[in-house]
Scaffold this motif. Sequence first.
Motif, PDB file in Angstrom:
ATOM      1  N   TYR A 152      53.078  73.630  31.041  1.00 22.58           N
ATOM      2  CA  TYR A 152      52.291  74.794  30.614  1.00 22.58           C
ATOM      3  C   TYR A 152      50.866  74.737  31.156  1.00 22.58           C
ATOM      4  O   TYR A 152      50.287  75.763  31.514  1.00 22.58           O
ATOM      5  CB  TYR A 152      52.271  74.919  29.087  1.00 22.58           C
ATOM      6  N   GLN A 209      50.170  78.651  31.338  1.00 21.46           N
ATOM      7  CA  GLN A 209      50.814  79.401  30.258  1.00 21.46           C
ATOM      8  C   GLN A 209      50.110  79.056  28.938  1.00 21.46           C
ATOM      9  O   GLN A 209      50.591  78.256  28.151  1.00 21.46           O
ATOM     10  CB  GLN A 209      52.305  79.064  30.193  1.00 21.46           C
ATOM     11  N   TRP A 210      48.979  79.695  28.717  1.00 21.60           N
ATOM     12  CA  TRP A 210      48.088  79.303  27.631  1.00 21.60           C
ATOM     13  C   TRP A 210      48.675  79.547  26.259  1.00 21.60           C
ATOM     14  O   TRP A 210      48.481  78.724  25.349  1.00 21.60           O
ATOM     15  CB  TRP A 210      46.732  79.980  27.800  1.00 21.60           C
ATOM     16  N   ASP A 211      49.379  80.663  26.034  1.00 20.65           N
ATOM     17  CA  ASP A 211      49.975  80.926  24.717  1.00 20.65           C
ATOM     18  C   ASP A 211      51.056  79.898  24.396  1.00 20.65           C
ATOM     19  O   ASP A 211      51.160  79.429  23.260  1.00 20.65           O
ATOM     20  CB  ASP A 211      50.565  82.336  24.643  1.00 20.65           C
ATOM     21  N   ARG A 212      51.860  79.561  25.384  1.00 19.62           N
ATOM     22  CA  ARG A 212      52.892  78.544  25.167  1.00 19.62           C
ATOM     23  C   ARG A 212      52.254  77.172  24.927  1.00 19.62           C
ATOM     24  O   ARG A 212      52.744  76.390  24.119  1.00 19.62           O
ATOM     25  CB  ARG A 212      53.848  78.484  26.351  1.00 19.62           C
ATOM     26  N   ARG A 239      49.363  76.600  23.452  1.00 18.74           N
ATOM     27  CA  ARG A 239      48.851  76.606  22.069  1.00 18.74           C
ATOM     28  C   ARG A 239      49.962  76.341  21.059  1.00 18.74           C
ATOM     29  O   ARG A 239      49.757  75.668  20.049  1.00 18.74           O
ATOM     30  CB  ARG A 239      48.143  77.936  21.773  1.00 18.74           C
ATOM     31  N   ALA A 240      51.159  76.840  21.319  1.00 19.91           N
ATOM     32  CA  ALA A 240      52.271  76.702  20.377  1.00 19.91           C
ATOM     33  C   ALA A 240      52.755  75.256  20.234  1.00 19.91           C
ATOM     34  O   ALA A 240      53.523  74.953  19.311  1.00 19.91           O
ATOM     35  CB  ALA A 240      53.425  77.605  20.797  1.00 19.91           C
ATOM     36  N   ASP A 296      42.802  75.924  19.033  1.00 23.09           N
ATOM     37  CA  ASP A 296      42.324  77.134  19.714  1.00 23.09           C
ATOM     38  C   ASP A 296      41.153  76.806  20.630  1.00 23.09           C
ATOM     39  O   ASP A 296      41.093  77.280  21.771  1.00 23.09           O
ATOM     40  CB  ASP A 296      41.952  78.219  18.699  1.00 23.09           C
ATOM     41  N   ARG A 334      41.053  77.097  24.732  1.00 22.32           N
ATOM     42  CA  ARG A 334      39.952  77.810  25.398  1.00 22.32           C
ATOM     43  C   ARG A 334      39.266  76.908  26.423  1.00 22.32           C
ATOM     44  O   ARG A 334      38.950  77.331  27.534  1.00 22.32           O
ATOM     45  CB  ARG A 334      38.923  78.302  24.378  1.00 22.32           C
ATOM     46  N   THR A 376      41.580  76.381  29.390  1.00 20.96           N
ATOM     47  CA  THR A 376      41.630  77.637  30.138  1.00 20.96           C
ATOM     48  C   THR A 376      40.382  77.793  30.992  1.00 20.96           C
ATOM     49  O   THR A 376      40.460  78.131  32.175  1.00 20.96           O
ATOM     50  CB  THR A 376      41.770  78.839  29.180  1.00 20.96           C
TER      51      THR A 376
END
Length: 182
Positions: free
Chosen positions: A38, A43-46, A48-49, A68, A72, A75
């Motif tokens: 990731y 793949q930032w949302d993945r 975070r999960a 979070d 950030r 990213t």
Amino acid sequence: MRQENMTDDTRRQEQRSASVDTAARDAAYDLKARYFFYIDTKQWDRLRALFTDDARFEGYSWPGEGPDAFVRGVTGLLTGTRSVHQGFMPQLRAQSDSMVRARWSMRDYLAWEPGTVAFRGNTDPNLSGINGYGHYDEEYRRTPEGWLISFMRLTRLRVDLLHGRHPETVDGLLAADLDWIP
């Protein structure tokens, strides 16, 4: 207790208490593999999960606490950067039925346009990347959603600063299928 002073029963008990069951071991391997994939495929949302909501982080240069802020920071550092992360030689130890500690040897390669990123305060106009070597110390927690990362510490043994332009990747390489393994 020093190894040579342990009785055989004590040694066996310590080994049993530290062993990680197959399902937890496989979950830890999968978490770390997805973490690297990731990050390198942005793949930032993945990404975070993969973390518990109360996950803690040490060894990173950006401000803020929690997952979070971590995402950030990653990213901000890696957008527009080519990266390759590798983890190997894991050590896993069970802390309880719902907590596992791990240590991974790591290597990362980050490349960017010269002068566009200040790495840990280094603003050399020819700075264009790093080769880093070190370890990730992590804790994985079993949650209702499955195993997640609840603690991550990055320690570095060495960072080689890269300067000047890097050869671009070879044309015609097959891109990663981001959904090959959901």
